[in-house]
Design a protein around this motif. Structure first.
Motif, PDB file in Angstrom:
ATOM      1  N   THR A 151       0.874  -1.159   0.162  1.00 15.84           N
ATOM      2  CA  THR A 151      -0.048  -0.237   0.108  1.00 15.84           C
ATOM      3  C   THR A 151       0.764   1.260   0.001  1.00 15.84           C
ATOM      4  OG1 THR A 151      -0.134   0.371   2.483  1.00 15.84           O
ATOM      5  CG2 THR A 151      -1.784  -1.123   1.462  1.00 15.84           C
ATOM      6  N   GLU A 152       0.358   2.342  -0.210  1.00 15.29           N
ATOM      7  CA  GLU A 152       1.025   3.568  -0.419  1.00 15.29           C
ATOM      8  C   GLU A 152       0.076   4.525   0.335  1.00 15.29           C
ATOM      9  OE1 GLU A 152       3.258   5.727   0.100  1.00 15.29           O
ATOM     10  OE2 GLU A 152       4.524   5.273  -1.828  1.00 15.29           O
ATOM     11  N   CYS A 154      -1.853   6.755   3.546  1.00 11.89           N
ATOM     12  CA  CYS A 154      -2.404   6.522   4.577  1.00 11.89           C
ATOM     13  C   CYS A 154      -3.829   7.276   5.009  1.00 11.89           C
ATOM     14  CB  CYS A 154      -1.587   6.683   5.905  1.00 11.89           C
ATOM     15  SG  CYS A 154      -2.400   5.781   7.390  1.00 11.89           S
ATOM     16  N   LEU A 170      -4.527   6.546   1.267  1.00 10.14           N
ATOM     17  CA  LEU A 170      -4.155   5.159   1.172  1.00 10.14           C
ATOM     18  C   LEU A 170      -4.552   4.608  -0.030  1.00 10.14           C
ATOM     19  CD1 LEU A 170      -3.702   2.438   3.768  1.00 10.14           C
ATOM     20  CD2 LEU A 170      -4.939   1.584   1.688  1.00 10.14           C
ATOM     21  N   ARG A 171      -3.818   4.041  -0.847  1.00 12.44           N
ATOM     22  CA  ARG A 171      -4.230   3.002  -2.070  1.00 12.44           C
ATOM     23  C   ARG A 171      -3.359   2.063  -2.207  1.00 12.44           C
ATOM     24  NH1 ARG A 171      -0.987   7.947  -1.812  1.00 12.44           N
ATOM     25  NH2 ARG A 171       0.349   8.160  -3.495  1.00 12.44           N
ATOM     26  N   SER A 172      -3.859   0.843  -2.689  1.00 11.98           N
ATOM     27  CA  SER A 172      -3.345  -0.470  -3.001  1.00 11.98           C
ATOM     28  C   SER A 172      -2.966  -0.746  -4.171  1.00 11.98           C
ATOM     29  CB  SER A 172      -4.500  -1.157  -2.456  1.00 11.98           C
ATOM     30  OG  SER A 172      -4.968  -0.996  -1.079  1.00 11.98           O
ATOM     31  N   ARG A 173      -1.938  -1.413  -4.189  1.00 15.21           N
ATOM     32  CA  ARG A 173      -1.268  -2.230  -5.369  1.00 15.21           C
ATOM     33  C   ARG A 173      -2.310  -3.247  -5.926  1.00 15.21           C
ATOM     34  NH1 ARG A 173       4.596  -3.860  -4.769  1.00 15.21           N
ATOM     35  NH2 ARG A 173       4.235  -4.465  -7.113  1.00 15.21           N
ATOM     36  N   GLY A 197       3.760  -1.153   4.450  1.00  7.70           N
ATOM     37  CA  GLY A 197       2.747  -0.002   4.115  1.00  7.70           C
ATOM     38  C   GLY A 197       2.446   0.661   5.210  1.00  7.70           C
ATOM     39  N   TYR A 203      -4.880  -2.853   3.661  1.00  6.28           N
ATOM     40  CA  TYR A 203      -4.988  -3.357   2.073  1.00  6.28           C
ATOM     41  C   TYR A 203      -6.019  -3.545   1.499  1.00  6.28           C
ATOM     42  CZ  TYR A 203      -3.562  -5.927  -2.164  1.00  6.28           C
ATOM     43  OH  TYR A 203      -3.501  -6.379  -3.399  1.00  6.28           O
ATOM     44  N   THR A 205      -7.847  -0.905   0.136  1.00  4.41           N
ATOM     45  CA  THR A 205      -8.578   0.461   0.111  1.00  4.41           C
ATOM     46  C   THR A 205      -7.981   1.277  -0.955  1.00  4.41           C
ATOM     47  OG1 THR A 205      -8.761   0.552   2.361  1.00  4.41           O
ATOM     48  CG2 THR A 205      -8.938   2.627   1.290  1.00  4.41           C
TER      49      THR A 205
END
Length: 480
Positions: A151-152, A154, A170-173, A197, A203, A205
């Protein structure tokens, strides 16, 4: 850009997330034809990959800029990372030693940015969107270990924390990209995979559609489903762990940084089914006082957090807990601090880090009243550290006499006049020791075993004794 004569050196600062960014930067530059060097003396460009989380880290990064400018006057200095992202305008204007300031929003633009810096001083900040992905031909950690960011950003917005300001929401791979990256790392000899993350429990989101798990093709595809199906109680992290479990190979998975308010017990099933997922939980509680917890914009209480850890210990009796405490938060009275100390003694983590509060601009806590002096904050931090030392020592003594696998990180050899007097020493880590933050295992070996003790190798040792936060061991064997 294809000029292979341009060499770059990266001076890495900050956390594991920042380290993966540095590795991506190196990958993008190498792909464009620049040459990576580990020797700053021969670098045309020195990239200071900065941290901007707390005041001490900011100072460290800025000092690194001036130090690089003084020691390597012929090199062009570029500031990258979190500090560059957060204070790009101020730093670009105030530090003339900088040839450029480059944020961490879109790392793939670094090669074009350096090309622009060849012509003039430049500054580039991208909008924080999605997650930057790419090849990582250079890993800055110890051999055999790697971080994988899932994730990147928050979205917790803890009142003391500037991460959402720096890295965005927050966004997820996509799962397929994470799984493929881990497969590649394992195929290249990496034994330890650390999933990271700002909050890996969240994870899923930021990419809430079928694309999160779409096209994840492994031997068993029954977990390849749309994210909305997770609403039935199956978390995206649990699904991801089951997908990772389909990867073949001898490796371990460690979960780093799980927000206590978001922990989903459904990951226990995945952990039990795959012994390669180590029973290590990094859960930063920050405080054990209910009022301070609320002021930090967190949902739990001392009682609920203690019950949570008790339940987790029942589910996984051999679990290892790492946590974090923040001392001196505004309004932290002596009684509130004592509640945190009691909480630490009640949950008895194997490891914990303590940090004095750092007042960060633009965070909700910045304007809070009833500030605690830095002197008291530091004193309280040291008290918790002393308490943790006792707990850690007692916990580690429980490993004495056990045999276990250890990842070798560094080898130190002292050869005497003959082989009978040879004493080999190496440093490594067991499954319950995360890189950089926990203790180590000292490995002692004889001359005939020297061939097996190599950085990145996984060896079996017998634990002899505990010394503080480290363990002393004797080499048993190495399995090829």
């Amino acid at each position: 850009m294809t000029n292979s004569r341009i060499k770059f050196f990266i001076d890495q600062h900050g956390c594991a997330k920042n380290q993966t960014d540095a590795e991506l930067i190196a990958g993008f530059l190498v792909k464009k034809g620049l040459e990576h060097t580990l020797n700053p003396d021969e670098a045309d460009y020195i990239l200071i990959n900065s941290c901007g989380f707390i005041n001490s880290a900011k100072k460290e990064s800025i000092d690194a800029v001036y130090r690089a400018s003084k020691n390597y006057p012929d090199a062009k200095i570029i500031l990258t990372g979190c500090l560059a992202e957060r204070y790009s305008d101020e730093l670009f204007e105030s530090i003339s030693e900088l040839k450029g300031v480059f944020g961490n929003g879109n790392l793939s633009g670094i090669a074009d940015f350096i090309e622009a810096c060849e012509k003039k001083r430049s500054k580039k900040i991208y909008e924080q969107k999605e997650i930057c992905e790419g090849e990582r031909p250079v890993l800055y950690g110890f051999k055999g270990s790697a971080y994988v960011k899932i994730t990147e950003g928050c979205s917790n917005h803890c009142s003391f924390c500037a991460i959402p300001l720096i890295r965005g929401e927050l966004r997820s791979r996509k799962a397929i990209n994470i799984v493929q990256e881990i497969k590649t790392l394992v195929e290249n000899g990496v034994y330890e995979i650390n999933l990271i993350g700002q909050d890996i429990a969240a994870y899923g989101t930021g990419l809430e559609d079928e694309n999160l798990f779409k096209e994840t093709a492994l031997e068993n595809n029954k977990y390849n489903r749309k994210l909305e199906n997770c609403s039935s109680g199956t978390s995206a992290l649990s699904l991801l762990l089951k997908l990772i479990g389909q990867i073949k190979g001898d490796f371990i998975i460690r979960l780093l940084y799980i927000h206590p308010d978001h922990f989903n017990f459904d990951i226990i099933d995945a952990i039990r089914k795959d012994k390669r997922i180590v029973h290590y939980f990094d859960i930063p509680f920050q405080s054990g006082d209910d009022e301070i917890i609320r002021a930090m914009n967190r949902k739990g209480t001392k009682k609920s957090y203690e019950a949570f850890i008790s339940e987790l210990q029942k589910e996984i009796p051999d679990m290892v807990l790492r946590t974090t405490f923040l001392t001196g938060f505004p309004g932290e009275t002596e009684n509130a601090f004592n509640n945190s100390k009691d909480f630490l003694q009640n949950i008895k983590p194997h490891w914990s880090g303590t940090f004095p509060y750092s007042r960060e601009e633009d965070t909700p806590a910045y304007s809070l009243k009833n500030k605690v002096s830095s002197k008291i904050a530091v004193q309280r931090s040291r008290i918790l550290e002393e308490e943790q030392m006792k707990i850690t020592s007692d916990k580690l003594k429980g490993y004495e006499g056990q045999t276990m696998r250890v990842l070798v990180e560094e080898v130190f050899q002292s050869e005497k006049e003959n082989s009978e007097d040879f004493e080999g020493l190496a440093i490594g880590r067991a499954w319950f020791q995360a890189p950089d933050v926990d203790g180590a295992v000292v490995i002692r070996f004889d001359a005939e075993d020297e061939q097996h003790i190599r950085e990145g190798n996984v060896v079996t040792v017998k634990i002899i004794s505990c010394t503080g936060v480290d363990l002393d061991s004797r080499f048993v064997y190495h399995r090829n």
